[in-house]
Design an enzyme around this catalytic site. Structure first.
Site, PDB file in Angstrom:
ATOM      1  CG  HIS A  81     -10.557-104.283  25.313  1.00  0.00           C
ATOM      2  ND1 HIS A  81     -10.386-103.924  24.002  1.00  0.00           N
ATOM      3  CD2 HIS A  81     -11.264-103.267  25.893  1.00  0.00           C
ATOM      4  CE1 HIS A  81     -10.968-102.746  23.776  1.00  0.00           C
ATOM      5  NE2 HIS A  81     -11.506-102.328  24.909  1.00  0.00           N
ATOM      6  CD  GLU A 101     -12.633 -99.961  22.484  1.00  0.00           C
ATOM      7  OE1 GLU A 101     -13.739-100.320  22.945  1.00  0.00           O
ATOM      8  OE2 GLU A 101     -11.654 -99.697  23.197  1.00  0.00           O
ATOM      9  CG  HIS A 143     -15.847-102.401  27.369  1.00  0.00           C
ATOM     10  ND1 HIS A 143     -16.506-101.850  26.291  1.00  0.00           N
ATOM     11  CD2 HIS A 143     -14.569-101.941  27.280  1.00  0.00           C
ATOM     12  CE1 HIS A 143     -15.683-101.109  25.587  1.00  0.00           C
ATOM     13  NE2 HIS A 143     -14.494-101.138  26.171  1.00  0.00           N
ATOM     14  CD  GLU A 144     -11.888-102.308  29.946  1.00  0.00           C
ATOM     15  OE1 GLU A 144     -10.963-102.704  29.207  1.00  0.00           O
ATOM     16  OE2 GLU A 144     -12.431-101.191  29.814  1.00  0.00           O
TER      17      GLU A 144
END
Length: 490
Positions: A259, A285, A255-256
């Site tokens: 980003h 997101e 997830h990170e």
């Protein structure tokens, strides 16, 4: 020098100071000594005072009047500067510095209260945070819904009313699908094994690399609440480790990484300008959620991940890649948003959206938040909250004043659904690549069609340009229906 050149020189120095502020925040959440919290609060407040003075410098108004855009890029820069300048001018310098100082202090108080399961240790500070954010919202609102004024900082061009309509359209299909999954005879097993921390961290680095994270311009550390920070040539990620739940580590990292890869991919010419960061948190997101879910939890990629897990941990109690895919995507209501499956995740966001709107409007007071949370959670998820860290103390967002941030997670999911539909149309053999751990066909498409453009276009235009059609919730809901109907044989 022209007025435009004078303006961009000023913006470049301001952006450099903003990056320093980001490093202070990263340091606080990763390696700062616990005893330094009071000093860091003063440092953060002092730096914010300097930044606010630069953002409200009267020369900006003059430069905006005199500057002439020679192309689309310069026109977009001027539009963004005018928006940010008008916003900054509405916030008193005292208020900007006090919010920065208090939210820096609040973060540590929240973390201690969360660890001790003691809301009373945090509520007095949180009341002050809410009071200051209400004051900020009123200063910015100019007759609008004060919550919209806060939302604007994270998703320009939208409103609580617009988001509420989207959520109202999404909720029935999500609830129906959750109910049908709950009634299925298919019951994927949860993991029941211990996964050592060092091995998890090695695997998470492998996963970040598989998704294209550039380690020469980044690093990974441990944090209570995983996050990504930075832009340009210094973009850092954090993760966390639970030895009985490696998915917490793996998918927080992926997830990170989404980003971070967005920030690392932005055109270098935009660095230290308003275009040099992700255009909104909803678009941001979309990158983290598509990396984590549509790609990272796909049958093809989880087959590759199953082999890496077996190599790293030996027999961990899952018989084969198909069973592993079902386990990764196991649906069950749970307390923690960041650990929620794809079906329940947006319901977590919808609940927070309603609660924080009530907090900012004054309809709900901080002293009543825990009860309101627990009541709503029981109604939405059928679970009785057993401790504050499983309830209203679980997220860092409210303690650090990020009101208006939560709905962007759901918008990100919606955008990700649209982007994945476009990728599937453009990359016919995507699953073959993912099965080998090669994400580049998808991530290269995202880099070319969305990430490299940074803030060049407004959020909805960014998604529309990438996908060829305006975003809506249909693609996401259809994806969820197809995926979970297959897993649960609905």
């Amino acid at each position: 020098m022209s007025a435009y050149q004078d303006l961009t020189a000023h913006l470049r120095e301001t952006a450099a100071l903003e990056k320093i502020a980001q490093r202070l925040s990263w340091d606080q959440e990763t390696v700062m000594p616990r005893g330094a919290a009071d000093d860091r609060a003063e440092e953060t407040g002092a730096l914010e005072a300097i930044l606010h003075a630069r953002r409200t410098d009267p020369r900006i108004s003059d430069w905006l009047v005199r500057a002439e855009a020679r192309n689309e890029t310069e026109a977009r820069v001027l539009d963004m500067v005018a928006r940010d300048y008008n916003r900054a001018m509405r916030i008193p310098a005292r208020l900007a510095a006090e919010i920065a100082r208090l939210t820096s202090l609040s973060q540590g108080i929240w973390a201690d209260a969360r660890a001790a399961e003691d809301p009373s240790a945090f509520l007095p500070t949180f009341e002050e945070v809410v009071r200051l954010k209400r004051e900020e919202a009123q200063a910015l609102s100019d007759g609008r819904d004060p919550y919209d004024a806060l939302l604007e900082a994270y998703e320009p061009g939208t409103s609580a009313k617009d988001i509420g309509k989207v959520f109202d359209r999404m909720r029935p299909r999500l609830v129906d699908l959750c109910d049908r999954v709950a009634g299925s005879s298919v019951k994927p097993a949860a993991l029941d094994h211990t996964f050592p921390e060092q091995a998890q961290m090695r695997l998470s680095r492998i996963c970040a690399s598989a998704f294209g994270y550039d380690w020469t311009r980044g690093r990974m550390d441990i944090a209570v609440h995983p996050f990504s920070t930075g832009s340009g040539n210094d973009v850092r990620i954090t993760t966390r480790v639970v030895e009985r739940d490696p998915f917490n580590n793996i998918y927080s990292t992926i997830h990170e990484t989404g980003h971070a890869c967005y920030e690392q991919a932005i055109d270098p010419a935009y660095n230290f300008t308003p275009l040099g960061a992700g255009v909104s948190m909803g678009v941001h997101e979309s990158q983290s959620r598509i990396y984590e879910n549509q790609l990272g939890r796909s049958r093809a990629f989880t087959g590759w991940l199953y082999q890496r897990m077996t190599e790293m941990f030996g027999d961990f109690g899952v018989s084969d890649a198909d069973a592993f895919f079902a386990t990764v995507n196991r649906v069950a209501p749970g307390y923690i948003r960041t650990e929620a499956d794809e079906l329940h995740y947006n319901l977590h966001i919808m609940m927070r959206f309603d609660l924080e709107r009530d907090l900012i409007s004054g309809k709900l007071e901080v002293t009543d938040l825990e009860e309101a949370w627990n009541t709503r959670f029981k109604a939405d998820f059928g679970l009785t909250v057993d401790k504050p860290s499983h309830g209203f103390l679980q997220d860092v967002h409210w303690p650090v004043g990020l009101f208006g941030y939560f709905p962007t997670y759901a918008l990100g999911n919606l955008y990700a659904g649209c982007l994945m539909k476009a990728i599937r149309g453009a990359v016919p053999d995507l699953d073959g690549a993912l099965a080998e751990g090669h994400t580049a066909p998808a991530t290269d498409w995202l880099r070319e069609n969305l990430q490299r453009h940074g803030g060049l276009r407004p959020p909805v235009e960014t998604i529309t340009t990438a996908c060829g059609t305006a975003p809506d919730e249909t693609a996401l809901l259809d994806y969820l229906e197809e995926k979970f109907s297959a897993i649960y044989k609905l």
